[in-house]
Design an enzyme around this catalytic site. Structure first.
Site, PDB file in Angstrom:
ATOM      1  N   HIS A 198      35.665 -25.770  23.929  1.00 33.14           N
ATOM      2  CA  HIS A 198      35.377 -24.372  24.259  1.00 33.14           C
ATOM      3  C   HIS A 198      36.434 -23.790  25.177  1.00 33.14           C
ATOM      4  O   HIS A 198      36.881 -22.670  25.005  1.00 33.14           O
ATOM      5  CB  HIS A 198      34.029 -24.273  24.989  1.00 33.14           C
ATOM      6  CG  HIS A 198      32.867 -24.424  24.073  1.00 33.14           C
ATOM      7  ND1 HIS A 198      31.750 -25.147  24.401  1.00 33.14           N
ATOM      8  CD2 HIS A 198      32.647 -23.939  22.841  1.00 33.14           C
ATOM      9  CE1 HIS A 198      30.899 -25.111  23.406  1.00 33.14           C
ATOM     10  NE2 HIS A 198      31.415 -24.384  22.446  1.00 33.14           N
ATOM     11  N   CYS A 495      47.107 -23.700   8.786  1.00 36.88           N
ATOM     12  CA  CYS A 495      46.321 -22.736   9.567  1.00 36.88           C
ATOM     13  C   CYS A 495      45.498 -23.420  10.636  1.00 36.88           C
ATOM     14  O   CYS A 495      44.603 -22.826  11.214  1.00 36.88           O
ATOM     15  CB  CYS A 495      45.437 -21.896   8.655  1.00 36.88           C
ATOM     16  SG  CYS A 495      44.219 -22.858   7.753  1.00 36.88           S
TER      17      CYS A 495
HETATM   18  C1  PEP Z   1      41.059 -26.681  10.449  1.00 39.21           C
HETATM   19  O1  PEP Z   1      40.191 -27.521  10.237  1.00 39.21           O
HETATM   20  O2  PEP Z   1      42.222 -26.970  10.822  1.00 39.21           O
HETATM   21  C2  PEP Z   1      40.784 -25.250  10.287  1.00 39.21           C
HETATM   22  C3  PEP Z   1      41.744 -24.361  10.318  1.00 39.21           C
HETATM   23  O3  PEP Z   1      39.488 -24.882  10.105  1.00 39.21           O
HETATM   24  P1  PEP Z   1      38.375 -24.897  11.283  1.00 39.21           P
HETATM   25  O4  PEP Z   1      39.089 -25.145  12.572  1.00 39.21           O
HETATM   26  O5  PEP Z   1      37.729 -23.563  11.203  1.00 39.21           O
HETATM   27  O6  PEP Z   1      37.502 -26.018  10.853  1.00 39.21           O
END
Ligand code: PEP
Ligand code: MG
Length: 565
Positions: A198, A495
């Site tokens: 967090h 991402c």
């Molecule tokens: C990830 O898993 O790297 C991602 C971009 O998705 P989240 O963090 O929303 O699981």
């Protein structure tokens, strides 16, 4: 090594870099949670009812305060949702009844009774593991607030800040961090927590530097002047008189200029991770070329029933509107594990992160759920048309080519033109040859891919070292994906949080990644670094990192290669 050198080394504390930038300020320590309230003396029988009756109003007061914090205008919606959830926890009848029974049946003082009742809930959540275990911390936070209310002492958490400060805590609960402002909370340092805790997420959304998992932070004295470098992951004591404030030079550039290319013209898209219209506006403000990950869970996390198709369309249109004319990649609902979606009423599982989550929730053909995904896809297509953005859609947590094929078929049926999948499961990389043939693009979620590659919960502070995206094993997996994608000329995005680190972005480009998506605040520094180097340097930095024995070695050698140009 000389004594002076040793002393200098000891003056620098190291932790996990969690949010970039640097700042100098005096330490304000966040008090430790309350200790155990006294177990006695026992309440005489004739006063038990009256003492038990004090619990519900105290809990209601705590719930109301948390609710008020969550309703603060402009609050990050993720933080608001967590606060609403914890405010409900404070008034959970099961908790209050159990505490009342302790007072009535045993004469336990009310504060102690709440403490003991909460212990049962904490133990049950911890035994459930995964996401549920993470919530145990929230129950402890709520418990301490009710206990403080009953004892008439100040609530635990961040004290009011009278000026610019560096907050140092063992860990920060969402309720602690909700009221922070970058003008006074210059930087955050926690002893616990990993890069996806967090604290880390909040610090990035506030744009303040943060170092988490910082062993030795407990030794920092109240009022000591320290410099926090959120990119290097260091906290060091500085001389009295050093200017207090944000180090603007360390914060680096503030906008992405133009379509980004390497110094020799190799195109790399620098795009944003967003979850709502506020993030989208921020992305547009910093010059993001578009969105590489629209997390669509937000509308669903707090919904008791499935939002209507019209509400979904309007919500997506409003979120995408600031990105008018740009490409937006939306991820379909990623339910389960760390992202609970109450209206789906998912069956409890012993290992939620390894269970029916992400696209699996819809792929397994539970009839009444199928419609949820199809309605979301249609709402995304309609919302994007309304906002005037070029929509791409992708599914989370895809492991096989067959899963990818089924998703692509449904997305196209809903009217999506460009359809891809996220690479978050190692099997998807090992099966990339077949999988890439099914999709228009892939985007690597390094947060989950690292968690699954190392079998290390991404929320665990203790395992932050394994969840480090510089781990050569992860880089080797990405190298394999890059090679496969080059054969089919499939665009490969990243991402996950990895894309927010400019040094690592260089390596990713060298491994064949064609777009980098991160929180808007991180993009200008990433874009500037890519623009400063040619592709060959990125490739050499990648080769050096791949050959390194460990994450520290990979980071150091890649930086050296990039610095030499
Ligand atoms: C990830 O898993 O790297 C991602 C971009 O998705 P989240 O963090 O929303 O699981
Ligand atoms: Mg993920």
């Amino acid at each position: 090594m000389s004594t002076t050198e040793t002393q200098q080394e000891e003056a620098v504390l190291r932790g996990t870099p969690a949010s970039r930038g640097a700042a100098v300020g005096p330490v304000v320590r966040v008090p430790e949670p309350l200790g155990e309230p006294a177990a006695g003396p026992a309440i005489p029988a004739e006063r038990r009812e009256a003492e038990a009756a004090r619990i519900a109003p105290a809990a209601a007061e705590v719930g109301a305060r948390l609710m008020a914090l969550g309703s603060k205008p402009g609050l990050d919606p993720d933080v608001a949702n967590v606060l609403f959830a914890t405010s409900m926890m404070a008034e959970d009848p099961a908790l209050l009844d159990a505490a009342g029974a302790h007072v009535r049946d045993h004469g336990t003082p009310p504060a102690r009774a709440v403490y003991e009742a909460a212990a049962g809930f904490v133990a049950a959540l911890q035994a459930a593991g995964g996401y549920m275990a993470e919530r145990a911390g929230d129950v402890v936070d709520v418990r301490d607030r009710i206990v403080a209310e009953l004892l008439g002492v100040p609530a635990p958490g961040v004290p009011p800040l009278s000026g610019p400060s560096v907050l140092v805590a063992r860990d920060l609960a969402p309720a602690d961090t909700a009221t922070l402002e970058p003008a006074t909370a210059l930087a955050l340092v926690t002893e616990e927590g990993g890069p996806t805790s967090h604290t880390a997420i909040l610090a990035r959304s506030l744009g303040v530097p943060a170092v988490v998992g910082c062993r030795g932070a407990a030794s920092l004295a109240e009022g000591a002047l320290v410099r926090v470098d959120g990119a290097a992951g260091t906290v060091e004591t500085v001389a009295a008189g050093t200017a207090v404030g944000v180090d603007l030079a360390a914060a680096g550039p503030t906008v992405v200029t133009g379509p980004v290319t390497t110094a020799d013209g190799h195109r790399v898209a620098v795009v944003a991770n967003i979850a709502d219209a506020k993030d989208a506006a921020r992305a547009a403000e910093v010059g993001a070329e578009g969105v590489g990950l629209l997390r669509t869970e937000l509308t669903f996390l707090s919904a008791a029933t499935e939002p209507s198709p019209d509400d979904q369309r309007a919500g997506y249109a409003a979120t995408m509107a600031p990105l008018h004319g740009r490409p937006v990649t939306a991820r379909t609902l990623d339910a389960g594990a760390d992202k609970p979606v109450p209206f789906l009423a998912m069956a409890p599982e012993p290992n939620p992160a390894l269970g029916v989550r992400g696209q699996r929730v819809f792929d397994q053909g539970v009839a009444d759920r199928d419609g949820v995904l199809d309605r979301q896809l249609a709402a995304l297509v309609a919302g994007a048309a309304e906002a005037g953005v070029r929509l791409k859609v992708m599914a989370p947590m895809i492991a096989t080519a067959a899963e990818a094929r089924r998703f692509v078929t449904r997305a196209r049926a809903a009217g999506a033109d460009e359809v891809g999948v996220m690479i978050e499961v190692p099997a998807a990389v090992l099966g990339a040859r077949e999988l890439l043939a099914e999709v228009d693009f892939v985007s690597v979620g390094t947060n989950d891919l690292t968690q699954y590659l190392f079998a290390a919960d991404r929320q665990s502070g203790a395992l932050a070292g394994l969840n480090d995206p510089w781990q050569p094993a992860l880089l080797r997996l990405l190298d394999q994906l890059g090679r496969e994608a080059a054969v089919t000329a499939t665009p490969v995005g990243v991402c996950g949080e990895a894309a927010a680190d400019p040094d690592l972005a260089v390596v990713l480009v060298g491994l064949g990644v064609t777009s980098l998506s991160a929180s808007p605040a991180a993009l200008p520094a990433v874009a500037a670094r890519i623009a400063a180097l040619d592709l060959d340097t990125c490739r050499r930095a990648a080769s050096a990192a791949l050959a390194a024995p460990d994450a520290e070695g990979a980071r150091a050698t890649a930086r050296e290669v990039a610095a030499a140009g």
